[in-house]
Design an enzyme around this catalytic site. Structure first.
Site, mmCIF file in Angstrom:
data_model
loop_
_atom_site.group_PDB
_atom_site.id
_atom_site.type_symbol
_atom_site.label_atom_id
_atom_site.label_comp_id
_atom_site.label_asym_id
_atom_site.label_seq_id
_atom_site.Cartn_x
_atom_site.Cartn_y
_atom_site.Cartn_z
ATOM 1 N N HIS A 1 -0.122 19.243 19.985
ATOM 2 C CA HIS A 1 0.390 19.312 18.616
ATOM 3 C C HIS A 1 0.400 17.949 17.928
ATOM 4 O O HIS A 1 0.104 17.847 16.732
ATOM 5 C CB HIS A 1 1.799 19.905 18.634
ATOM 6 C CG HIS A 1 2.337 20.231 17.274
ATOM 7 N ND1 HIS A 1 1.703 21.109 16.424
ATOM 8 C CD2 HIS A 1 3.443 19.801 16.618
ATOM 9 C CE1 HIS A 1 2.396 21.215 15.297
ATOM 10 N NE2 HIS A 1 3.452 20.425 15.388
ATOM 11 N N SER B 1 1.794 19.696 10.975
ATOM 12 C CA SER B 1 2.761 20.729 11.312
ATOM 13 C C SER B 1 3.384 21.291 10.028
ATOM 14 O O SER B 1 2.666 21.812 9.172
ATOM 15 C CB SER B 1 3.820 20.161 12.261
ATOM 16 O OG SER B 1 4.597 21.182 12.839
ATOM 17 N N ASP C 1 -2.536 22.958 21.541
ATOM 18 C CA ASP C 1 -1.277 22.973 20.796
ATOM 19 C C ASP C 1 -0.471 24.215 21.151
ATOM 20 O O ASP C 1 -0.911 25.340 20.943
ATOM 21 C CB ASP C 1 -1.580 22.958 19.295
ATOM 22 C CG ASP C 1 -0.349 22.695 18.443
ATOM 23 O OD1 ASP C 1 0.775 22.842 18.955
ATOM 24 O OD2 ASP C 1 -0.517 22.350 17.266
#
Length: 692
Positions: free
Chosen positions: A666, A546, A634
């Site tokens: 995610h 991320s 995601d």
């Protein structure tokens, strides 16, 4: 060693370390017929992160425990009530067909006994039916969303990443004696309810309501969503709230409150509501900048049971520099004291199995790097303590004791993996100072393999957390421990903007992503290379997910000759193209220092700033081999972000490999995905760092 033998060794190391249970919650049940209170006559039940075909949500009353069991094989949800005599009652909620899925997440879910211990409160999704199945009475249709024929393809919003399919939660009460479920009425139509608990009279409910108008924004990992507390006589105040907890005497309500929008995770205020006088006050305020080594603020949710039995103190754990520690706050004065501070020497302990008292302050042998409060019930506090080299262990202690008794360790001999670790606080150089928030420092945790011979130098893996307003604690981290066991040193960096260092640190990152955080990580890497001669400066790799992947890709673009390998999980590559596809649109604006509102429309200036602060702006300089791991489902960072970098690198003949996990989101959290990601990362690093 053959390739097959190498893969087998990597899998075995990860499997062993991943097999240690990690306690997530705890409940306490007194043994019947036993007088007095001691750990020996209290049963402690824990919920752990273990892999089974059943998932469960647990709740506890004075003499019984409740499990909400999800049977994945039959897709049914069953409420089970257990006592010391075994299974007392069981209610198949799926068969009653009163609502949709039962929630078991950390954002909305709850499971609570009524004061009379005859009813259970929980959260579920509204049931959606066609017009032919519409209930005949309004009382029966409270939990129904009736879809007309022309509406069957209408888009249904949900609450984003990790909450797929969760759109319209309802509060449900199961009467186990009657075998009935009631959908609670009275929830305002503009909010989605969750984190509910029974009110002091047992006739009402207190819950957090999140605004879902004009549309839903991602909620997971976001403590900045507009929400309020609701009850018949408790009106909500505009802000962002969570974790309402009622005192044992039913006279006080404590909860956490933050600001709406801005940083998605922030330092929170602990609020106290006086139920009799209907007044509220700040019990623990936001900590802008903590004094060295002292309390740094509240960042984590409160455990379900956090009050002392006399309703005089509230206990909680929170990020504290490079650790997580446990604190107590006095209700009357707001005075905060450490209960278990991992930044100081380790308390003495008694091993529950051997009963051999052992008082020690040896960091290498006994000290934990992190302590998390699981529960406080009947004045017995239960902690989960760990360090980078020690898997979690349960520790208990009575908090009401007049004398300061030692902690009791539950279980057998402690496991300690043989590698070294230590924490550090780092100051940026003068040219890297943020002049608006000058004088801030940041942290890091370094893990080093056990050296078998002198002169051996270890490759270094730089591990960067996502968020960005998150935190690496000196706790058990399976990936970091497994990499260290396989011969890599691991550096985990808490750059400015991480939690645990005060709100000023968090605010300092707004408008400075891609610059301040990048330089902090690089500063930490240079620091450990210069101060640790056993680290090989010519074999450094970087990885993150991320925002951590965002930083990893920035680093290999801004320092193209420094890193020899990179692994990125669902990285943000181009903030401008991510704007319309993320479930947290607000962060795209806040991260570059702009205010967000629901009616916000992108401008050329904003989009240009997002692009300039993105790794894609440095893609032409990347020479480092890159491994990309993307989740096809995601909702937070579209997998097409990673594809954008993949194509940019492929077109320039830069080494790149892409792994696509079609059914994962995610966090890439499926068990099979975790194993595959770890295996591929290690093989990638071994290949490009020339590790045998």
């Amino acid at each position: 060693m053959t390739a097959m033998m190498m893969e087998g060794m990597i899998r075995n190391v990860f499997k062993k370390l991943n097999g240690y249970p990690v306690p997530l919650s705890a409940g306490i049940i007194a043994e019947r017929g036993i007088c007095g209170t001691s750990p020996q006559n209290l049963t402690i039940m824990t919920g752990c992160s273990v892999v089974t075909p059943l998932q469960e949500l647990a709740g506890w009353s004075s003499g019984r425990s409740t499990l909400m069991v999800w049977d994945i094989s039959t897709l049914s949800v069953i409420a089970q009530v257990w006592s010391h005599n075994g299974l007392e009652k069981s209610l198949d909620l799926t068969a009653l067909n009163r609502h949709g899925m039962v929630y078991n997440d950390a954002q909305f879910a709850c499971l609570a006994w009524s004061p009379c211990e005859e009813k259970l409160l929980y959260v579920a999704e509204k049931k959606r039916v066609g017009p032919s199945a519409q209930a005949s009475s309004s009382s029966e249709s409270r939990g129904l969303v009736v879809l007309e024929e022309e509406d069957k393809y209408v888009y249904m919003e949900d609450w984003g990443e990790g909450l797929a399919g969760k759109s319209a939660p309802v509060l449900c009460v199961a009467d186990l004696s009657k075998g009935e479920v009631t959908i609670c009425a009275g929830v305002p139509s503009h909010v989605s309810p969750g984190q509910a608990l029974w009110a002091w009279d047992g006739e009402g409910l207190i819950f957090v309501g999140w605004w879902h108008e004009p549309f839903r924004l991602g909620l997971k990992f976001c403590s900045n969503r507009r929400s309020a507390l609701f009850y018949i006589d408790l009106k909500g105040n505009c802000g962002s709230v969570q974790s309402p907890r009622l005192s044992p005497d039913h006279l006080w309500l404590v909860y956490l409150q933050g600001q709406v929008f801005g940083p998605h995770h922030q330092c929170l205020s602990m609020m106290l509501y006086d139920i009799q006088n209907r007044t509220r006050s700040v019990l623990v305020d936001v900590v802008r900048r903590p004094e060295k080594g002292l309390f740094a603020g509240v960042y984590d949710s409160l455990p379900l049971h956090c009050w002392s039995s006399d309703s005089e103190e509230i206990y909680f754990s929170s990020a504290h520099e490079n650790s997580e520690s446990v604190f107590a706050v006095e209700r009357r004065t707001g005075r905060i004291t450490p209960v278990y501070d991992c930044n100081t020497v380790s308390p003495g302990y008694i091993n529950m199995t051997t009963h051999a008292a052992c008082l020690t302050w040896s960091r290498a042998e006994q000290e934990f790097g992190s302590a998390k409060l699981l529960t406080v019930m009947k004045d017995l506090m239960v902690l989960s303590c760990s360090s980078p080299s020690r898997p979690p262990r349960l520790m208990v202690k009575f908090v009401s004791a007049a004398e300061d008794k030692p902690w009791v360790h539950l279980g057998g001999t402690a496991i300690c993996e043989r590698f070294d670790w230590h924490c550090m606080i780092i100051s940026p150089s003068p040219e890297e100072e943020n002049h608006q928030f000058s004088g801030l420092s940041f942290g890091a945790v370094l893990l080093k393999p056990e050296s078998a011979s002198k002169g051996v130098k270890f490759p270094l893996v730089v591990l960067i957390h996502g968020g960005p307003h998150s935190h690496f604690s000196a706790e058990w981290n399976v990936n970091a421990a497994a990499m260290t066991k396989l011969g890599f040193a691991v550096l985990m960096v808490n750059y400015r903007g991480s939690t645990g260092f005060g709100q000023d640190g968090i605010d300092s990152l707004l408008g400075n992503i891609g610059n301040q955080d990048v330089r902090d990580v690089q500063r930490a890497v240079l620091h450990v290379l210069q101060s640790n001669q056993i680290l090989d400066a010519d074999r450094v790799a970087v990885m993150g997910g991320s925002h951590g992947g965002f930083l990893a890709c920035h680093l290999i673009g801004q320092y193209p000759e420094f890193y020899r390998a990179c692994a990125a999980r669902n990285p943000v590559i181009n903030a401008a193209t991510l704007l319309g596809t993320s479930d947290i649109t607000d962060w795209r604006y806040s991260s570059i220092g702009l205010h967000y509102s629901f009616d916000q429309l992108p401008t050329p200036q904003a989009l240009n700033t997002m692009l300039e602060k993105s790794p894609i702006a440095h893609a032409a300089q990347i020479r480092t081999p890159v491994l990309l791991m993307l989740g096809g489902k995601d909702k937070r960072v579209s997998p097409y972000q990673g594809l954008e970098l993949y194509k940019a690198l492929k077109s320039r003949n830069s080494p790149v490999r892409l792994l696509w996990y079609d059914g994962d989101g995610h966090s890439l959290s499926k068990v099979e995905t975790q194993y595959d990601c770890f295996l591929n990362v290690i093989l990638w690093f071994k290949q490009h760092l020339s590790v045998n």
